[in-house]
Design a protein around this motif. Structure first.
Motif, PDB file in Angstrom:
ATOM      1  N   ALA A  33      38.156  51.737  32.339  1.00 44.51           N
ATOM      2  CA  ALA A  33      39.260  52.653  32.610  1.00 44.51           C
ATOM      3  C   ALA A  33      40.559  52.127  32.003  1.00 44.51           C
ATOM      4  N   LEU A  34      40.789  50.822  32.092  1.00 47.13           N
ATOM      5  CA  LEU A  34      41.994  50.235  31.495  1.00 47.13           C
ATOM      6  C   LEU A  34      41.962  50.331  29.974  1.00 47.13           C
ATOM      7  N   GLU A  91      35.787  42.327  24.143  1.00 50.76           N
ATOM      8  CA  GLU A  91      37.098  42.836  24.563  1.00 50.76           C
ATOM      9  C   GLU A  91      37.101  43.155  26.051  1.00 50.76           C
ATOM     10  N   GLN A  92      35.992  43.682  26.559  1.00 54.46           N
ATOM     11  CA  GLN A  92      35.890  43.961  27.985  1.00 54.46           C
ATOM     12  C   GLN A  92      35.909  42.670  28.806  1.00 54.46           C
ATOM     13  N   GLN A  98      41.964  38.623  31.546  1.00 55.40           N
ATOM     14  CA  GLN A  98      43.395  38.926  31.667  1.00 55.40           C
ATOM     15  C   GLN A  98      43.755  39.297  33.107  1.00 55.40           C
ATOM     16  N   LEU A  99      42.897  40.069  33.765  1.00 57.55           N
ATOM     17  CA  LEU A  99      43.145  40.420  35.163  1.00 57.55           C
ATOM     18  C   LEU A  99      43.182  39.170  36.034  1.00 57.55           C
ATOM     19  N   LEU A 100      42.252  38.259  35.794  1.00 54.96           N
ATOM     20  CA  LEU A 100      42.208  37.020  36.572  1.00 54.96           C
ATOM     21  C   LEU A 100      43.473  36.193  36.364  1.00 54.96           C
ATOM     22  N   ALA A 101      43.946  36.145  35.126  1.00 53.59           N
ATOM     23  CA  ALA A 101      45.157  35.367  34.829  1.00 53.59           C
ATOM     24  C   ALA A 101      46.410  36.035  35.390  1.00 53.59           C
ATOM     25  N   ALA A 108      39.858  35.653  42.121  1.00 52.41           N
ATOM     26  CA  ALA A 108      39.377  34.322  41.761  1.00 52.41           C
ATOM     27  C   ALA A 108      38.112  34.461  40.919  1.00 52.41           C
ATOM     28  N   GLU A 109      38.082  33.818  39.761  1.00 56.11           N
ATOM     29  CA  GLU A 109      36.871  33.860  38.955  1.00 56.11           C
ATOM     30  C   GLU A 109      35.723  33.223  39.722  1.00 56.11           C
TER      31      GLU A 109
END
Length: 403
Positions: A33-34, A91-92, A98-101, A108-109
């Motif tokens: 979706a992003l 890329e996914q 990127q969301l985790l960072a 949390a990963e």
């Protein structure tokens, strides 16, 4: 007709249960979706803000829903192939990273069962990656290993189309389930500790993968064929095999998969989208506006938490409580059940199951511990397998004679 609502006391009980045993959801398509809506510009669609109207998922609603673990799908369409599919999957994967960072205080990963437990102890959402469709590896076991190294912890063997080595539920049979290379993919996933996901695959593929697998499998977002006769669902004979395998079936919320009346309506709604130039899985605002206009003229049969509970009741009867989970498919479907509108809705499902006399212990297995156990058992199996064999360098050309 209004959807019956759980009592305030029942909802409070459900939320208290989720505080101790939060939901591990098997499948959420937020990364796609992003990509589709903002091309991964996370500042333009910030999930730290209320994204109702654009997404099923944001941080506040994940918290409201009692979500403690999420397999984020790193799906790419089956129309992509070869290097193009690999690049898009990377890329996914990068989107999840990127969301985790960006949200380290909330996400949390997690790459192991221990990581999942540590995330829960810290009050964060254990975030895992799941690749949806074996086309993503472009017939390369080296690519499969690279994805594992990047944190991918399950791979769905197909999406909506066959791969060169596995049959999909929604394509014409070509391989009688798995080819020899397909069996080798399953074996290499077992050796790595990557869960074999059998959602989307044909029943023949399910059976062949269960025959081949040396570790528990999952269905990341599939429900019961006996309750709703849709090709995306799981036959009872396959559910019956889960106890011996140790795997889990994570019931999905997609209305056309769980409510028979919704299937025919969705076919017409999908055709309406295609006639207007949209892909039938498009969830962008423009596509959703076209959906809403269609729905106003053609009222939609509505699934509810009770519909999902019907599937879970049957699946528990056939497979047993130790082999169930949930996989909502949020942000990967245009429609959701009325009282499971988004990721905040899980307490409504737990409340419904409480009304059906599911115990707190059984609900804790459904929401949290079954998923953690399956990943842990896959890790244990991988360590044992690695004592006996190293990485496979087999090719599809060698095993199946394909170029």
């Amino acid at each position: 007709m209004a959807t019956p609502q759980p009592s305030p006391a029942r909802l409070e009980e459900a939320r208290a249960l989720l505080a101790g045993a939060p939901v591990v959801d098997g499948h959420n398509d937020l990364p796609w979706a992003l990509r589709e809506q903002v091309r991964y510009d996370l500042g333009r669609l910030d999930i730290a803000e209320d994204q109702r109207g654009s997404l099923h998922t944001d941080l506040a609603r994940l918290a409201a829903g009692g979500v403690g673990g999420q397999f984020w799908s790193v799906y790419v369409p089956g129309e992509l192939a070869g290097d193009e599919a690999v690049a898009a999957t990377l890329e996914q994967i990068d989107c999840v990273d990127q969301l985790l960072a960006r949200y380290p205080e909330r996400l949390a990963e997690a790459r192991t069962a221990d990581d999942m437990e540590a995330a829960r102890a810290s009050g964060r959402i254990a975030s895992l990656k799941g690749a949806e469709g074996g086309h993503s590896i472009a017939n390369s076991l080296g690519t499969l290993r690279a994805f594992y190294a990047l944190g991918v912890r399950y791979m769905t063997l197909t999406h909506n189309s066959n791969t060169d080595w596995a049959d999909s539920a929604t394509d014409e049979p070509a391989h009688d389930g798995l080819t020899r290379f397909g069996v080798e993919v399953v074996r290499e996933m077992n050796r790595l500790g990557m869960l074999v996901d059998l959602s989307h695959v044909a029943p023949a593929t399910m059976r062949a993968a269960l025959d081949a697998s040396e570790a528990p499998v999952i269905f990341s977002h599939s429900s019961s064929l006996a309750v709703c006769d849709h090709v995306r669902n799981i036959p009872d004979d396959v559910l019956e095999r889960l106890p011996a395998n140790g795997g889990i079936a994570m019931a999905t919320f997609v209305p056309k998969f769980i409510l028979p009346e919704a299937g025919e309506w969705t076919l017409r709604a999908d055709e309406n989208l295609r006639a207007r130039g949209f892909h039938h899985l498009d969830t962008t605002p423009a596509a959703m506006a076209a959906h809403r206009a269609f729905e106003e003229a053609n009222p939609r049969p509505s699934a509810t938490a009770s519909t999902v509970a019907d599937h879970l009741d049957h699946m528990r009867e056939v497979a047993g409580i130790d082999h169930l989970g949930v996989g909502g498919d949020y942000d990967g479907t245009a429609f959701t059940p009325k009282d499971l509108d988004d990721v905040a809705g899980y307490p409504n499902l737990v409340a419904e199951l409480l009304d059906r006399n599911w115990s707190a212990a059984d609900l804790a297995k459904l929401t949290w511990s079954n998923a953690v156990r399956v990943l842990r058992e896959a890790e244990i199996a991988a360590k044992e397998i690695q004592r006996g064999r190293g990485p496979s360098n087999a090719t599809i050309e060698e095993l199946d004679g394909k170029k």
